[in-house]
Scaffold this active site. Structure first.
Site, PDB file in Angstrom:
ATOM      1  N   CYS A  86       4.518   1.069   7.729  1.00 32.06           N
ATOM      2  CA  CYS A  86       4.654   0.180   6.579  1.00 32.06           C
ATOM      3  C   CYS A  86       4.000  -1.137   6.956  1.00 32.06           C
ATOM      4  CB  CYS A  86       6.122  -0.027   6.219  1.00 32.06           C
ATOM      5  SG  CYS A  86       6.393  -1.286   4.950  1.00 32.06           S
ATOM      6  N   HIS A 108      -2.120   8.440   1.127  1.00 30.99           N
ATOM      7  CA  HIS A 108      -2.221   7.675  -0.126  1.00 30.99           C
ATOM      8  C   HIS A 108      -3.129   8.406  -1.098  1.00 30.99           C
ATOM      9  CE1 HIS A 108      -0.252   4.009   1.433  1.00 30.99           C
ATOM     10  NE2 HIS A 108      -0.774   4.405   2.578  1.00 30.99           N
ATOM     11  N   GLU A 150       5.913   4.474  -4.044  1.00 27.78           N
ATOM     12  CA  GLU A 150       6.046   4.942  -2.669  1.00 27.78           C
ATOM     13  C   GLU A 150       6.960   6.154  -2.594  1.00 27.78           C
ATOM     14  OE1 GLU A 150       6.090   2.238   0.675  1.00 27.78           O
ATOM     15  OE2 GLU A 150       6.223   0.544  -0.706  1.00 27.78           O
ATOM     16  N   CYS A 168       2.942  -2.845  -0.994  1.00 29.31           N
ATOM     17  CA  CYS A 168       2.767  -1.818   0.033  1.00 29.31           C
ATOM     18  C   CYS A 168       1.539  -2.194   0.845  1.00 29.31           C
ATOM     19  CB  CYS A 168       2.599  -0.437  -0.598  1.00 29.31           C
ATOM     20  SG  CYS A 168       2.281   0.882   0.595  1.00 29.31           S
ATOM     21  N   GLY A 190      -0.771   0.720   1.471  1.00 30.28           N
ATOM     22  CA  GLY A 190      -1.374   1.047   0.183  1.00 30.28           C
ATOM     23  C   GLY A 190      -2.477   0.077  -0.206  1.00 30.28           C
TER      24      GLY A 190
END
Length: 268
Positions: free
Chosen positions: A71, A149, A198, A207, A210
């Site tokens: 993360c 992703h 998510e 994110c 992301g």
């Protein structure tokens, strides 16, 4: 049990210092503490352990108790956590994750970390694909930042029915471990607005991985430069995809929200 609530652009997690000891059944603890009605309320739980290959090890769980590889917003807060709490005096440090060892550069203001730059590694961008979760056709580009992703370009993220991508985020034939789904609106060649769903947590305010995946996809498609500002619901991240080493560097804030005690009676 003492905990710290932290956030990076509204992507909030509960943090535990597990450098000396750790509670049992961390997935269940993540589910309990993440509950926004009966718990602390967060997008998940991040535990900080000793590491044999880096300065620290980050172990993270989504709000539903599932474990995640990385993360970006969370790891920035890890850097702030270990420095502000005196676990290290380094401003350049490494953190072990399931997505590999990440290098952090801490920006210190008034004796506390206020921003962190993370070397997020080399992105892997796949070819565009068309997927049809529950009969709805979605066109996007798979990308990996150590976690999966799927980036979908849209004319406008405002009002986009993000719940429609929820079935894609769960484990499915295309993504056996599920996937984080981003919708991206290219504002100009140096600014991209995005939202994210998510896996294991639903829509979040930001994110980091992301944002990096979105920049990599959009730059690969020639829609933006290799350095841009990503505008998320919780704020902005600066993302730079270096041409020399191929790594993506993410810079953004990290903030402590509050400290607290979790009742021992709640521990399993």
């Amino acid at each position: 049990m003492h905990f710290t609530k932290m956030e990076g652009l509204g992507n909030d997690y509960v943090y535990l210092d597990c450098t000396k000891s750790a509670p049992s059944d961390l997935p269940e603890l993540a589910r309990q503490m993440s509950d926004r009605h009966f718990g602390v309320g967060s997008d998940g739980l991040i535990c900080i352990f000793p590491s044999k290959i880096a300065d620290f090890k980050m172990v993270m769980f989504n709000a539903d108790g599932s474990q995640a590889e990385m993360c970006g917003n969370g790891i920035r807060c890890v850097g702030k956590f270990v420095f502000d709490k005196g676990l290290t005096n380094k401003t350049e440090l490494t953190v072990e994750t399931l997505a590999g060892v990440k290098a952090l550069s801490l920006s210190v203001l008034g004796g506390k970390v206020d921003a962190v730059t993370v070397d997020m590694g080399v992105p892997q961008v796949d070819k565009p694909r068309e997927l049809s979760p529950q009969g709805k056709t979605l066109q996007g580009v798979p990308a990996s930042m150590g976690n999966p992703h799927f980036v979908i370009q849209v004319p406008s993220v405002k009002g986009y029915p993000l719940q429609d991508v929820a079935p894609l985020s769960a484990p499915n034939p295309s993504f056996p471990e599920g996937v984080n789904v981003e919708v991206a609106e290219v504002l100009d060649r140096s600014r991209i607005r995005m939202r994210v769903w998510e896996r294991g947590s639903g829509e979040t305010l930001a994110c980091g991985t992301g944002a990096c995946a979105t920049l990599a996809v959009c730059a690969s498609l020639g829609l933006c430069e290799r350095e841009a500002t990503l505008v998320l619901l919780g704020g902005e991240l600066h993302i730079r995809w270096d041409e020399a080493d191929g790594h993506i560097y993410m810079t953004g804030p990290a903030r402590t929200v509050f400290e607290g005690e979790w009742p021992e009676i709640m521990l399993l």
